[in-house]
Design a protein around this motif. Structure first.
Motif, PDB file in Angstrom:
ATOM      1  N   CYS A 262      50.894  40.352  40.074  1.00 36.25           N
ATOM      2  CA  CYS A 262      49.670  40.317  40.030  1.00 36.25           C
ATOM      3  C   CYS A 262      49.486  41.449  38.545  1.00 36.25           C
ATOM      4  O   CYS A 262      50.300  42.101  38.267  1.00 36.25           O
ATOM      5  CB  CYS A 262      48.707  41.126  40.943  1.00 36.25           C
ATOM      6  N   ASP A 263      48.367  41.288  38.053  1.00 40.66           N
ATOM      7  CA  ASP A 263      47.782  42.209  37.092  1.00 40.66           C
ATOM      8  C   ASP A 263      47.892  43.840  37.721  1.00 40.66           C
ATOM      9  O   ASP A 263      47.737  43.764  38.732  1.00 40.66           O
ATOM     10  CB  ASP A 263      46.429  41.941  36.493  1.00 40.66           C
ATOM     11  N   ASP A 264      48.197  44.691  36.742  1.00 45.50           N
ATOM     12  CA  ASP A 264      48.114  46.050  37.092  1.00 45.50           C
ATOM     13  C   ASP A 264      46.986  46.685  37.757  1.00 45.50           C
ATOM     14  O   ASP A 264      46.837  47.440  38.523  1.00 45.50           O
ATOM     15  CB  ASP A 264      48.535  46.805  36.051  1.00 45.50           C
ATOM     16  N   ALA A 265      45.969  45.894  37.262  1.00 43.78           N
ATOM     17  CA  ALA A 265      44.533  46.322  37.915  1.00 43.78           C
ATOM     18  C   ALA A 265      44.327  45.970  39.156  1.00 43.78           C
ATOM     19  O   ALA A 265      43.256  46.293  39.910  1.00 43.78           O
ATOM     20  CB  ALA A 265      43.332  45.744  36.747  1.00 43.78           C
ATOM     21  N   CYS A 266      45.014  45.055  39.741  1.00 43.77           N
ATOM     22  CA  CYS A 266      44.806  44.318  41.052  1.00 43.77           C
ATOM     23  C   CYS A 266      45.591  45.065  42.211  1.00 43.77           C
ATOM     24  O   CYS A 266      46.593  45.510  42.027  1.00 43.77           O
ATOM     25  CB  CYS A 266      45.151  42.907  40.990  1.00 43.77           C
ATOM     26  N   SER A 267      45.014  44.879  43.245  1.00 44.87           N
ATOM     27  CA  SER A 267      45.532  45.153  44.651  1.00 44.87           C
ATOM     28  C   SER A 267      45.515  43.922  45.325  1.00 44.87           C
ATOM     29  O   SER A 267      44.563  43.733  46.057  1.00 44.87           O
ATOM     30  CB  SER A 267      44.887  46.522  45.505  1.00 44.87           C
ATOM     31  N   GLY A 268      46.545  43.099  45.169  1.00 38.65           N
ATOM     32  CA  GLY A 268      46.203  41.593  45.521  1.00 38.65           C
ATOM     33  C   GLY A 268      45.692  40.910  44.638  1.00 38.65           C
ATOM     34  O   GLY A 268      44.688  41.341  43.863  1.00 38.65           O
ATOM     35  N   CYS A 269      45.979  39.595  44.514  1.00 36.07           N
ATOM     36  CA  CYS A 269      45.332  38.482  43.536  1.00 36.07           C
ATOM     37  C   CYS A 269      45.588  37.213  43.865  1.00 36.07           C
ATOM     38  O   CYS A 269      46.597  36.919  44.825  1.00 36.07           O
ATOM     39  CB  CYS A 269      45.925  38.949  42.248  1.00 36.07           C
ATOM     40  N   THR A 270      44.622  36.501  43.289  1.00 35.66           N
ATOM     41  CA  THR A 270      44.708  34.887  43.545  1.00 35.66           C
ATOM     42  C   THR A 270      45.311  34.214  42.230  1.00 35.66           C
ATOM     43  O   THR A 270      45.468  33.007  42.262  1.00 35.66           O
ATOM     44  CB  THR A 270      43.612  34.384  43.839  1.00 35.66           C
ATOM     45  N   GLY A 271      45.528  34.819  41.228  1.00 36.07           N
ATOM     46  CA  GLY A 271      45.867  34.453  39.927  1.00 36.07           C
ATOM     47  C   GLY A 271      46.148  35.353  38.932  1.00 36.07           C
ATOM     48  O   GLY A 271      46.217  36.525  39.079  1.00 36.07           O
ATOM     49  N   ALA A 272      46.461  34.832  37.786  1.00 39.17           N
ATOM     50  CA  ALA A 272      46.723  35.572  36.414  1.00 39.17           C
ATOM     51  C   ALA A 272      45.319  36.608  36.216  1.00 39.17           C
ATOM     52  O   ALA A 272      44.360  35.807  35.985  1.00 39.17           O
ATOM     53  CB  ALA A 272      47.423  35.024  35.519  1.00 39.17           C
ATOM     54  N   GLY A 273      45.647  37.681  35.539  1.00 40.04           N
ATOM     55  CA  GLY A 273      44.454  38.582  35.065  1.00 40.04           C
ATOM     56  C   GLY A 273      43.807  39.480  35.899  1.00 40.04           C
ATOM     57  O   GLY A 273      43.568  39.093  37.189  1.00 40.04           O
ATOM     58  N   ASP A 275      40.428  39.510  36.279  1.00 42.89           N
ATOM     59  CA  ASP A 275      39.520  38.922  36.951  1.00 42.89           C
ATOM     60  C   ASP A 275      39.824  37.953  38.154  1.00 42.89           C
ATOM     61  O   ASP A 275      38.949  37.271  38.657  1.00 42.89           O
ATOM     62  CB  ASP A 275      38.742  38.127  35.857  1.00 42.89           C
ATOM     63  N   GLN A 276      41.130  37.996  38.769  1.00 47.80           N
ATOM     64  CA  GLN A 276      41.679  37.419  39.722  1.00 47.80           C
ATOM     65  C   GLN A 276      41.914  38.261  41.175  1.00 47.80           C
ATOM     66  O   GLN A 276      42.862  37.757  41.838  1.00 47.80           O
ATOM     67  CB  GLN A 276      42.918  36.288  39.238  1.00 47.80           C
ATOM     68  N   CYS A 277      41.647  39.397  40.781  1.00 45.55           N
ATOM     69  CA  CYS A 277      41.744  40.391  41.755  1.00 45.55           C
ATOM     70  C   CYS A 277      41.045  40.058  43.154  1.00 45.55           C
ATOM     71  O   CYS A 277      40.045  39.926  43.291  1.00 45.55           O
ATOM     72  CB  CYS A 277      41.591  41.736  41.331  1.00 45.55           C
ATOM     73  N   GLN A 278      41.813  40.406  44.037  1.00 45.19           N
ATOM     74  CA  GLN A 278      41.209  40.500  45.648  1.00 45.19           C
ATOM     75  C   GLN A 278      40.664  41.904  45.786  1.00 45.19           C
ATOM     76  O   GLN A 278      39.490  41.945  46.569  1.00 45.19           O
ATOM     77  CB  GLN A 278      42.329  40.140  46.680  1.00 45.19           C
ATOM     78  N   GLN A 285      37.908  49.752  38.565  1.00 44.48           N
ATOM     79  CA  GLN A 285      36.649  49.621  39.387  1.00 44.48           C
ATOM     80  C   GLN A 285      36.155  48.162  38.918  1.00 44.48           C
ATOM     81  O   GLN A 285      36.351  47.657  37.845  1.00 44.48           O
ATOM     82  CB  GLN A 285      35.530  50.612  39.002  1.00 44.48           C
ATOM     83  N   ASP A 286      35.412  47.423  39.897  1.00 39.43           N
ATOM     84  CA  ASP A 286      34.919  45.881  39.498  1.00 39.43           C
ATOM     85  C   ASP A 286      33.633  46.196  38.593  1.00 39.43           C
ATOM     86  O   ASP A 286      32.660  46.543  39.054  1.00 39.43           O
ATOM     87  CB  ASP A 286      34.655  45.401  41.049  1.00 39.43           C
ATOM     88  N   CYS A 291      38.397  43.874  37.162  1.00 36.48           N
ATOM     89  CA  CYS A 291      38.861  45.194  37.483  1.00 36.48           C
ATOM     90  C   CYS A 291      39.120  45.906  36.371  1.00 36.48           C
ATOM     91  O   CYS A 291      39.800  45.566  35.544  1.00 36.48           O
ATOM     92  CB  CYS A 291      40.283  45.247  38.530  1.00 36.48           C
ATOM     93  N   THR A 292      38.331  47.002  36.112  1.00 34.34           N
ATOM     94  CA  THR A 292      38.353  47.665  34.598  1.00 34.34           C
ATOM     95  C   THR A 292      38.506  49.116  34.831  1.00 34.34           C
ATOM     96  O   THR A 292      38.494  49.687  35.882  1.00 34.34           O
ATOM     97  CB  THR A 292      36.759  47.616  34.041  1.00 34.34           C
TER      98      THR A 292
END
Length: 356
Positions: A262-273, A275-278, A285-286, A291-292
């Motif tokens: 997953c992207d470093d900004a994510c804690s769990g994700c459904t895809g690349a980037g 904007d795909q963070c769970q 922050q969202d 996630c920015t």
């Protein structure tokens, strides 16, 4: 129990058997090697023949030399010049073969060349008998499996082909198998097949075995595919639980899948980037679904709490450093003394590229 004498005899018999097997193996290799050496000699001889085609004796009166000494074209001098270059100086086998059969080269050059222009056939196959015609093998030049015209039915290589060695057995091409190289390996099917000819074509990507070219012709599906009146892709990414780790997302592909970080900004994700963070990782922050990074240094509450510290923001976090003119000692930012400042100033003058 065996006596010491009996044990010695058994060991001796085993040693003799191993020696005979070793010698037989080497003999087969030697037969193939001898043909290879002879082939190289005749190829280099033909190159030398072409190279010397327009040469002459090189003397001052060529016309007189050709009239009195015979023409260079058929002369012994030309033969010697060609033979001198057929072997590398370091090739023992080549030089030994040329030296051992020098009289044969002279016989062919002066008496047989016109009637037998193919030196390889005359010398290697018919005279010293270290090679066989193409498509045959062994001491008696027997036909390879499938016949000498199409050894291994055109789908493999005949062991010993063209030499006096080898077993004549077929080593099949990658798509074929069997003693005759007429059967297809898994993943291929017989597009055309009879007693003497076989054409194996590749199965559909989903088939482990098949009878035709489509996914409906599979006999057995490959791993990653399932039989549903035809072999269809299994979507591993739709399974619960996911086959990937929490910090990865699943990407399906035909017959398989991949787990991608997953992207470093994510804690769990459904895809690349981002904007795909769970959920957003700590330090992010969202913002409208993406996630920015949080700029901790611009918050109303200071991020760096110790005196004389400055805040430096980075992705997902921040660091605290001592302000200019201060240095860290025992976890505190203390003012640099004059000696330190003078020393640093002196180093800066002597090394203007030094980082402060």
């Amino acid at each position: 129990m065996l006596s010491s004498r009996g044990l010695q005899l058994q060991l001796l018999a085993c040693s003799v058997l191993l020696l005979l097997l070793f010698q037989a193996s080497n003999a087969k290799k030697d037969l193939k090697s001898a043909c290879s050496t002879c082939q190289q000699i005749t190829e280099n001889f033909n190159k030398g023949f072409d190279r010397t085609a327009k040469q002459n004796f090189g003397g001052g009166n060529t016309a007189w030399e050709e009239r009195k000494l015979s023409k260079y074209e058929t002369s012994e001098i030309r033969l010697v010049e060609i033979l001198e270059d057929v072997c590398e100086s370091s090739s023992f086998e080549c030089n030994r073969m040329v030296e051992e059969h020098e009289e044969h080269f002279e016989t062919w050059w002066f008496k047989k060349k016109t009637k037998h222009p193919d030196l390889h056939k005359w010398f290697c196959i018919d005279t010293i008998k270290v090679c066989c015609p193409k498509g045959t093998f062994g001491p008696d030049c027997n036909s390879c499996i499938g016949g000498s015209e199409r050894p291994c039915h055109g789908n493999g290589a005949c062991d010993g082909d063209g030499t006096r060695g080898g077993s004549g057995k077929c080593s099949c091409d990658p798509s074929y198998k069997g003693e005759l190289c007429l059967d297809c390996v898994d993943g291929y099917f017989s597009e055309v097949r009879n007693d003497t000819f076989s054409l194996c074509a590749e199965c559909h990507a989903s088939c482990k075995t098949c009878t035709g070219a489509t996914n409906e012709d599979c006999g057995e599906c490959k791993e990653g595919w399932e039989d549903n009146e035809a072999c269809v892709d299994v979507n591993e990414c739709a399974k619960e639980p996911s086959p990937c780790k929490e910090d990865q997302y699943c990407l399906n592909s035909e017959g398989s899948y991949s787990c991608i970080a997953c992207d470093d900004a994510c804690s769990g994700c459904t895809g690349a980037g981002s904007d795909q963070c769970q959920a957003c990782a700590e330090g992010y922050q969202d913002v409208e679904g993406t996630c920015t990074d949080i700029n901790e240094c611009s918050q109303s509450e200071p991020a760096c709490l110790k005196e004389h510290q400055e805040c430096i923001n980075n992705k997902g976090s921040f660091i605290c450093i001592c302000s200019s003119g201060f240095e860290e000692k025992d976890g505190e930012c203390v003012q640099q003394n004059d000696a330190t400042e003078e020393s640093e100033a002196s180093q800066t003058i002597s090394d203007p590229h030094r980082e402060l």
